[in-house]
Design a protein around this motif. Sequence first.
Motif, short mmCIF file in Angstrom:
data_model
loop_
_atom_site.label_atom_id
_atom_site.label_comp_id
_atom_site.label_asym_id
_atom_site.label_seq_id
_atom_site.Cartn_x
_atom_site.Cartn_y
_atom_site.Cartn_z
N LEU A 14 0.85 -1.17 0.00
CA LEU A 14 0.00 0.00 0.00
C LEU A 14 0.90 1.23 0.00
CD1 LEU A 14 -2.82 1.33 0.34
CD2 LEU A 14 -2.44 1.17 2.82
N VAL A 15 0.64 2.17 -0.91
CA VAL A 15 1.47 3.36 -1.02
C VAL A 15 0.69 4.56 -0.46
CG1 VAL A 15 2.77 4.86 -2.57
CG2 VAL A 15 2.56 2.42 -3.07
N LEU A 16 1.30 5.20 0.52
CA LEU A 16 0.72 6.37 1.16
C LEU A 16 1.45 7.62 0.73
CD1 LEU A 16 0.59 4.93 4.80
CD2 LEU A 16 -1.22 4.83 3.07
N ASN A 17 0.74 8.71 0.69
CA ASN A 17 1.39 10.00 0.46
C ASN A 17 2.22 10.33 1.71
OD1 ASN A 17 2.02 12.38 -0.88
ND2 ASN A 17 -0.11 12.86 -1.36
N VAL A 47 9.59 2.78 4.80
CA VAL A 47 8.84 1.55 5.06
C VAL A 47 8.09 1.75 6.38
CG1 VAL A 47 9.01 -0.92 5.51
CG2 VAL A 47 10.50 0.14 3.81
N VAL A 48 6.77 1.57 6.32
CA VAL A 48 5.92 1.75 7.49
C VAL A 48 5.60 0.41 8.14
CG1 VAL A 48 3.68 2.62 8.26
CG2 VAL A 48 4.92 3.84 6.47
N SER A 49 5.38 -0.61 7.30
CA SER A 49 5.04 -1.94 7.80
C SER A 49 5.58 -2.98 6.82
CB SER A 49 3.52 -2.06 7.93
OG SER A 49 3.16 -3.30 8.47
N THR A 50 5.82 -4.20 7.31
CA THR A 50 6.36 -5.25 6.45
C THR A 50 5.55 -6.53 6.59
OG1 THR A 50 7.89 -6.03 8.15
CG2 THR A 50 8.73 -4.38 6.59
N SER A 66 4.89 -3.93 3.34
CA SER A 66 3.46 -4.04 3.09
C SER A 66 2.82 -2.66 3.01
CB SER A 66 2.76 -4.88 4.16
OG SER A 66 2.86 -4.26 5.42
N VAL A 67 3.43 -1.68 3.67
CA VAL A 67 2.96 -0.28 3.61
C VAL A 67 4.19 0.61 3.52
CG1 VAL A 67 1.67 1.56 4.78
CG2 VAL A 67 0.96 -0.83 5.07
N VAL A 68 4.17 1.54 2.57
CA VAL A 68 5.24 2.53 2.45
C VAL A 68 4.62 3.91 2.33
CG1 VAL A 68 6.92 0.96 1.39
CG2 VAL A 68 5.40 2.31 -0.07
N SER A 173 -2.28 -5.23 7.68
CA SER A 173 -1.35 -4.11 7.94
C SER A 173 -1.78 -2.82 7.27
CB SER A 173 0.07 -4.48 7.49
OG SER A 173 0.12 -4.61 6.08
N TRP A 174 -2.74 -2.89 6.34
CA TRP A 174 -3.20 -1.70 5.62
C TRP A 174 -4.33 -0.98 6.35
CZ3 TRP A 174 -4.19 -4.26 0.17
CH2 TRP A 174 -2.99 -4.80 -0.31
N LEU A 175 -5.00 -1.68 7.26
CA LEU A 175 -6.25 -1.18 7.83
C LEU A 175 -6.14 0.15 8.56
CD1 LEU A 175 -7.88 -4.49 9.10
CD2 LEU A 175 -8.17 -3.32 6.90
#
Length: 186
Positions: A14-17, A47-50, A66-68, A173-175
């Motif tokens: 998941l790509v976050l701003n 990297v926020v989560s893996t 899993s989240v950046v 991990s995206w929730l």
Amino acid sequence: MQVLKRPPSGSPALVLNADYRPLSYYPLSLWPWQEVIKAVFLNRVDVVSTYDQVVHSPSFEMRLPSVVSLKQYIVQDRPPAFTRFNLFLRDAFTCQYCSSADDLTFDHLIPRSKGGRTTWENIVTACARCNLAKGGRTPNEAHMHPRRSPHRPNMFELQDHGRRFPPNHLHESWLDYLYWDIELEA
């Protein structure tokens, strides 16, 4: 909607701003793991989560992100491009004459044969049946008026509409970064 504990197929991230909001809800801003690894090495994302999965080379090992989040903020208030997808998203994937979601096309309110242009303000989503019934007539001539007046949406409106269409599955991990009413499955 299903919440997955294992990585989804292909292990996308998941790509976050930079403000930790998704770049897009519909389609959900996901990058393939290969693009994410490249962005990590180019120092473009944090990297926020893996996931628990690991990729490695002979001299390096890394858990798949899993989240950046992007390091540089991307302004989201630019005018959206006029595309078939964005038009359907603006109109919530429903015919503006009968509310059907089947066999969608787009309709020029003022037909091109009468000087109508292909613009946000002159196009609405229409099912094939309604489009055929209206034909080359204006709404007044056909006695068919769209439920909502067509307009140029902004990116925030399209993002809001995109939240109405969550994907079939999300990784747990995206929730924390998505804003849908989600029922967790045991």
